[in-house]
Design an enzyme around this catalytic site. Structure first.
Site, mmCIF file in Angstrom:
data_model
loop_
_atom_site.group_PDB
_atom_site.id
_atom_site.type_symbol
_atom_site.label_atom_id
_atom_site.label_comp_id
_atom_site.label_asym_id
_atom_site.label_seq_id
_atom_site.Cartn_x
_atom_site.Cartn_y
_atom_site.Cartn_z
ATOM 1 N N GLU A 89 0.835 -1.072 0.125
ATOM 2 C CA GLU A 89 0.034 -0.034 0.014
ATOM 3 C C GLU A 89 0.769 1.265 0.028
ATOM 4 O O GLU A 89 1.991 1.281 0.707
ATOM 5 C CB GLU A 89 -0.889 0.038 1.263
ATOM 6 C CG GLU A 89 -1.667 -1.446 1.528
ATOM 7 C CD GLU A 89 -2.372 -1.467 2.738
ATOM 8 O OE1 GLU A 89 -2.858 -0.268 3.284
ATOM 9 O OE2 GLU A 89 -2.667 -2.478 3.102
ATOM 10 N N GLU A 139 -10.081 5.665 2.571
ATOM 11 C CA GLU A 139 -10.392 5.027 3.562
ATOM 12 C C GLU A 139 -10.669 5.872 4.914
ATOM 13 O O GLU A 139 -9.440 6.705 5.073
ATOM 14 C CB GLU A 139 -9.580 3.711 3.952
ATOM 15 C CG GLU A 139 -9.868 2.837 4.948
ATOM 16 C CD GLU A 139 -8.818 1.739 5.338
ATOM 17 O OE1 GLU A 139 -8.813 1.166 6.572
ATOM 18 O OE2 GLU A 139 -7.852 1.812 4.676
#
Length: 352
Positions: free
Chosen positions: A156, A267
């Site tokens: 990520e 997110e």
């Protein structure tokens, strides 16, 4: 080196960085740059968009050749952690498809069903409000393989606002990895052995500046993660062609060969298990429908195939866990290629 935002960065000899504490890396040296993926797409940029960079450069530029900049972890950083043993780690199982039940809420675009060897995008940078010290708001690329239950592998990279991790509300360039669904392996940035940094000008965990503003100038960063065809390691590029470093292939199980899903988007963590929804914002804090200059975006989305070619996304899926709080809307044109807007304010009339 002290940054204007209060961070201190140490210039550490490349072979003494945390990565080389890993048993399988002891005695190694950073690898030479890999072959970059090939692209047939010309990615035009409107004049209104400029590139963001890192705030610590205001204090002197970069570290000497042969060293890498590492953000100094202070006692205050460690003491802010909700659970000391989880310092530098994401909460467990944060990326399950039924994520609405564990406080993590997403507004994302993803592709699956093929073998992927990387991902690339440009995303604009904001400073969303995070209203609880144990919540965060991030925008990132996920490169994923394995099952969401126990052996999930992810790589990520993106930007995040995390008061718990950094002690402030600045958007910061970050990385993450795990091989067991966030249970024991992996960490943010360079807080454990694993990621090998090769760049003396980019500091992982540093604040990004300037930031986009509502109805004002827009600033974005380029990110690319791809698998080196020669050695099999996963490399990270930031901005306009700046190689940051790589995740060695041996760190992973499923990602040792390829990814089965690539995901782009935002997110947040909603720490309120009962009662009203959090006011923590995603992206710009405005819904996707407001468009350019108001909403957050990802543009020029691409994946990397087995032959190291960059390709536009096909058969995209959109997912917003709580569309009344944060939503996502896709599009395509000749300048931005495949793109989407996403985000939202959190708690509002439709998201009580």
């Amino acid at each position: 080196m002290q940054s204007p935002d209060g961070d201190v960065f140490d210039c550490v000899l490349s072979h003494l960085q945390p990565a080389f504490d890993h048993p399988l890396l002891k005695g190694h040296k950073p690898l030479d740059p890999p072959e970059r993926p090939k692209s047939n797409e010309t990615s035009g940029t409107e004049e209104i968009i400029a590139e963001s960079f890192q705030q610590w450069h205001d204090s002197g530029g970069s570290c000497p050749e042969g060293t890498v900049p590492i953000r100094r972890t202070t006692e205050k950083d460690v003491l802010r952690a909700n659970k000391l043993r989880r310092f530098g780690k994401k909460p467990i199982r944060h990326l399950r498809r039924d994520s609405s039940g564990n406080g993590h809420e997403h507004a994302v675009v993803f592709v699956n069903g093929e073998q992927y060897y990387g991902a690339k995008a440009k995303l604009n940078v904001w400073a969303p409000k995070v209203t609880d010290p144990y919540e965060f708001s991030l925008s990132q690329i996920w490169v994923i393989s394995g099952s969401f239950e126990n052996d999930l592998n992810t790589i990520e990279a993106g930007w995040q606002v995390s008061p718990e991790l950094y002690g402030d509300s600045y958007p910061r360039f970050f990385t993450y990895w795990t091989t067991d669904a966030y249970q024991a392996t992996g960490c943010y940035n360079l807080l454990c052995s694993g990621f090998v940094q090769t760049n003396n000008k980019i500091a992982i965990g540093a604040a990004i500046s300037p930031r986009s503003s509502y109805r004002g100038r827009q600033f974005d960063i380029g990110l690319m993660v791809w698998k080196d065809p020669k050695h099999g390691h996963w490399w990270l590029e930031f901005g306009s062609g700046l190689l940051v470093g790589y995740w060695p292939a041996f760190l992973f199980s499923h990602l040792r060969s390829h990814a089965s899903m690539v995901q782009f988007g935002g997110e947040i963590v909603n720490s309120r298990s009962t009662g009203a929804h959090t006011y923590t914002q995603m992206g710009s804090g405005h819904f996707a429908g407001e468009g350019f200059g108001k909403s957050s975006y990802f543009r020029n989305l691409q994946t990397v195939d087995w032959d190291n070619n960059l390709l536009p996304l096909n058969s995209m899926h959109l997912q917003a866990d709580h569309p009344n709080c944060y939503d996502v809307r896709q599009g395509r044109n000749t300048v931005w290629g495949t793109y989407f807007y996403y985000g939202g304010p959190g708690r509002n009339i439709r998201c009580p």
